[in-house]
Structures are given as C-alpha cells and as structure tokens.
Enzyme design. Structure first.
Site, PDB file in Angstrom:
ATOM      1  N   CYS A 155     -10.684   2.802   0.361  1.00  0.00           N
ATOM      2  CA  CYS A 155      -9.583   2.917   0.163  1.00  0.00           C
ATOM      3  C   CYS A 155      -9.374   2.579   1.523  1.00  0.00           C
ATOM      4  O   CYS A 155     -10.042   1.795   2.002  1.00  0.00           O
ATOM      5  CB  CYS A 155      -9.516   5.099   0.368  1.00  0.00           C
ATOM      6  SG  CYS A 155      -7.382   5.000   1.045  1.00  0.00           S
ATOM      7  N   HIS A 201      -7.536   2.685   4.153  1.00  0.00           N
ATOM      8  CA  HIS A 201      -7.317   3.419   5.180  1.00  0.00           C
ATOM      9  C   HIS A 201      -8.390   3.604   5.498  1.00  0.00           C
ATOM     10  O   HIS A 201      -8.554   3.701   7.165  1.00  0.00           O
ATOM     11  CB  HIS A 201      -6.625   5.087   4.831  1.00  0.00           C
ATOM     12  CG  HIS A 201      -4.949   5.182   4.919  1.00  0.00           C
ATOM     13  ND1 HIS A 201      -4.471   4.569   3.525  1.00  0.00           N
ATOM     14  CD2 HIS A 201      -4.327   5.087   5.098  1.00  0.00           C
ATOM     15  CE1 HIS A 201      -3.140   4.838   3.447  1.00  0.00           C
ATOM     16  NE2 HIS A 201      -3.398   5.101   4.704  1.00  0.00           N
ATOM     17  N   ASP A 253       0.723  -1.169  -0.260  1.00  0.00           N
ATOM     18  CA  ASP A 253      -0.224   0.069   0.162  1.00  0.00           C
ATOM     19  C   ASP A 253       1.197   1.112   0.157  1.00  0.00           C
ATOM     20  O   ASP A 253       1.947   1.026   0.533  1.00  0.00           O
ATOM     21  CB  ASP A 253      -1.020   0.255   0.853  1.00  0.00           C
ATOM     22  CG  ASP A 253      -1.932   1.044   1.599  1.00  0.00           C
ATOM     23  OD1 ASP A 253      -2.504   1.452  -0.048  1.00  0.00           O
ATOM     24  OD2 ASP A 253      -1.611   1.947   2.211  1.00  0.00           O
ATOM     25  N   SER A 254       0.110   2.341  -0.221  1.00  0.00           N
ATOM     26  CA  SER A 254       1.300   3.476   0.227  1.00  0.00           C
ATOM     27  C   SER A 254       1.822   3.984   1.278  1.00  0.00           C
ATOM     28  O   SER A 254       2.852   5.140   1.837  1.00  0.00           O
ATOM     29  CB  SER A 254       0.169   4.629  -0.916  1.00  0.00           C
ATOM     30  OG  SER A 254      -0.905   4.694   0.387  1.00  0.00           O
ATOM     31  N   GLU A 295      -3.761   8.884   8.143  1.00  0.00           N
ATOM     32  CA  GLU A 295      -1.879   8.139   8.596  1.00  0.00           C
ATOM     33  C   GLU A 295      -0.975   9.424  10.317  1.00  0.00           C
ATOM     34  O   GLU A 295      -0.261   9.069  10.440  1.00  0.00           O
ATOM     35  CB  GLU A 295      -1.007   8.966   7.608  1.00  0.00           C
ATOM     36  CG  GLU A 295      -1.499   7.947   5.710  1.00  0.00           C
ATOM     37  CD  GLU A 295      -0.260   6.556   6.510  1.00  0.00           C
ATOM     38  OE1 GLU A 295       0.961   6.830   6.490  1.00  0.00           O
ATOM     39  OE2 GLU A 295      -0.873   5.798   5.523  1.00  0.00           O
ATOM     40  N   CYS A 337      -4.920  -1.763  -1.925  1.00  0.00           N
ATOM     41  CA  CYS A 337      -4.588   0.130  -2.345  1.00  0.00           C
ATOM     42  C   CYS A 337      -5.805   0.453  -3.236  1.00  0.00           C
ATOM     43  O   CYS A 337      -5.898   0.199  -4.346  1.00  0.00           O
ATOM     44  CB  CYS A 337      -3.367   0.647  -2.745  1.00  0.00           C
ATOM     45  SG  CYS A 337      -3.234   2.463  -2.394  1.00  0.00           S
TER      46      CYS A 337
END
Ligand code: DGL
Length: 272
Positions: free
Chosen positions: A185, A187, A10-11, A151, A73
């Site tokens: 997403c 996240h 993932d990023s 994040e 992702c």
C-alpha cells in the site's frame, strides 16, 4: 506529447510516496496529482465500489491531458489488474514493479505482503508473484488501521499508537521466516521505520512508490516521451475534500514545507 504531465492518483495521500520518488528521478516532469480524500479509505470497500471510484479518477486525469496515468495505490492496482487496461493512455499500477523488486530481493523465497483488506482479499500480489515464479511462498496480512492512522498524520515511529498498531498487525509474520516484506500500500512507506523496527532489521522492505517511479521512468523512456524541459516541472494537486488538510499533511509526506497548489474538484462529475 513529451511535455504533457504525468498523472498520478490515489485514494488520498499515499500516492505522494510515489510522487516523491518520481520527482527525484524526473525533476523536470510536470505532474498532476489527484487524491480522492473525500472517499478514502478505498481498502475497506467492495471491489465494485473501488472499480467505480478508480474509473472516475482515471477519467479526471484523462481530462487533464496527461501522457501517462499512474495508479499509485495498491488497492486500485489490485482491482484493475483483473480487467483490461484499455484507457487509451499509457498506464501502470504498482503491482508489477513491486512484485518484480521483491523477487529480486528475496534470497530464501519467502515473501511477506501487507496491504489493505481489499488488496489482501484479492490475492493480487500472491497471484502475480507465483505467476512470475512459483517457487516463492507468499504470506499475506491486511493492516486495516494503517491508512486511517497515517491519513490522520500519526506517523512517528516513537509514537506509542504507531508502535502498538504496527505490532498487532505484523504479529502473524512471527515464525514465517520471511526475508522480504512488500509494503503493498503506498501509504505504508510513511511508517516504514516503525515497520522495520517491528519486523526486524534483516527483513528487506519493498517500497511500492520507489519501484513504481523506476518503472514509470522506463515506460516514458521506452516510449520516447520523457520531458525535454530543462527547468523544474510544475506540480498541481487536486483533491475531492478539504484542501487545507491535504496541504498540511502532504508536506509531512513530502518532507517539504511548500505552499502547494491544491484545488478541490467534484469527482462525481467524472464518468465511470
Ligand atoms: N494508498 C492506498 C493503497 O495503496 C490506500 C488504500 C485505501 O484507501 O485504503 O492501497
């Protein structure tokens, strides 16, 4: 082959929502996770940049000799969906598992999708849902502030910042009548409580991490490469930025308090 690790990327930290579900379903699998923490977020970048980053991420995981690559992702999956998946390794993104789950969940055929700006701009979820069944109406909204907030570790549903950010982004769904919302997403499941509170308890949330874990299990099973080990699998984490920050926030994501094995790599060393 069956005892090779599952490769997940993932990023940043979002892919851990898929990792967590994969571990729940397949505790004996070895796992290699890569979070491109020096270049997160991907979702505000151009298609070309995201594709270049993704190719390097895939190249790193291939160097780790994994048996399957999971692009955990939504943004990467949305871009890669447009090109052929020819990586000489078993591969999946999150798009297909998530869209299939949303079709099963929605009774009134009105589905909402939230994702990064790049994901929503690509129309990837909308296109795939309508390809699978054109009778569904899809409403999409990008939520560019969610990933940086998460994040940073601001995730508590009682936090005023979380509440206000979620409210602002979900505002456009008022009067659409959606009964299902895709968290497009990886996240976003981290703030699912805040999202559920804002969108209403009657709207079903589709968690891309959970659906992708099931999909990965089936892929490994169909290819006869599920792990044969009886002991708990090993987990190795790699990042492209500070390992310290990652460990701290990863434990919040995973709901654990482990000493994680995290190493920093130079992702630019891997070819596009
Ligand atoms: N977890 C990524 C996704 O699923 C976040 C993208 C980003 O880095 O902006 O889209």
């Amino acid at each position: 082959m069956y005892n090779k690790p599952i490769g997940i990327f993932d990023s940043g930290l979002g892919g851990l929502t898929a990792l967590k579900e994969i571990v729940k379903l397949m505790p004996n699998e070895n796992i290699v996770y890569f979070g491109d923490t020096s270049r997160v977020p991907y979702g505000s970048k151009s298609r070309e940049t995201i594709l270049n980053y993704s190719m390097q991420d895939i190249s790193f995981l291939k160097s780790m000799n994994v048996k399957i690559i999971v692009a955990a992702c939504g943004t990467v999956s949305s871009m890669l969906n447009e090109i052929s998946n020819n990586y000489n390794t078993l591969f999946t993104g999150v798009l297909e598992p998530t869209c299939q789950a949303a079709l099963r969940a929605s009774d009134n055929h009105k589905i909402g999708v939230i994702g990064t700006t790049a994901t929503i701009k690509s129309n990837s979820y909308k296109k795939l849902i309508n390809k699978l069944d054109s009778s569904y109406t899809v409403y999409q909204v990008d939520c560019p502030l969610f990933v940086p907030m998460i994040e940073y570790g601001i995730i508590n549903s009682d936090d005023v910042l979380v509440k206000e950010t979620v409210k602002r982004h979900l505002h456009s769904f008022i009067n659409t009548g959606i009964d299902t919302l895709i968290l497009g997403c990886t996240h976003y499941p981290i703030i699912s409580e805040a999202i559920q509170n804002e969108i209403g308890q009657n709207v079903k949330l589709i968690d891309s991490g959970k659906e992708t874990a099931r999909f990965v299990y089936n892929l490994l099973k169909d290819n006869n490469i599920l792990s044969h080990k009886s002991e708990i699998g090993q987990k190795h984490f790699f990042v492209s930025d500070s390992t310290e920050n990652f460990s701290r926030i990863a434990n919040i994501f995973l709901g654990e308090n482990f000493k994680l094995d995290v190493k920093k790599i130079d992702i630019n060393q891997y070819s596009i």
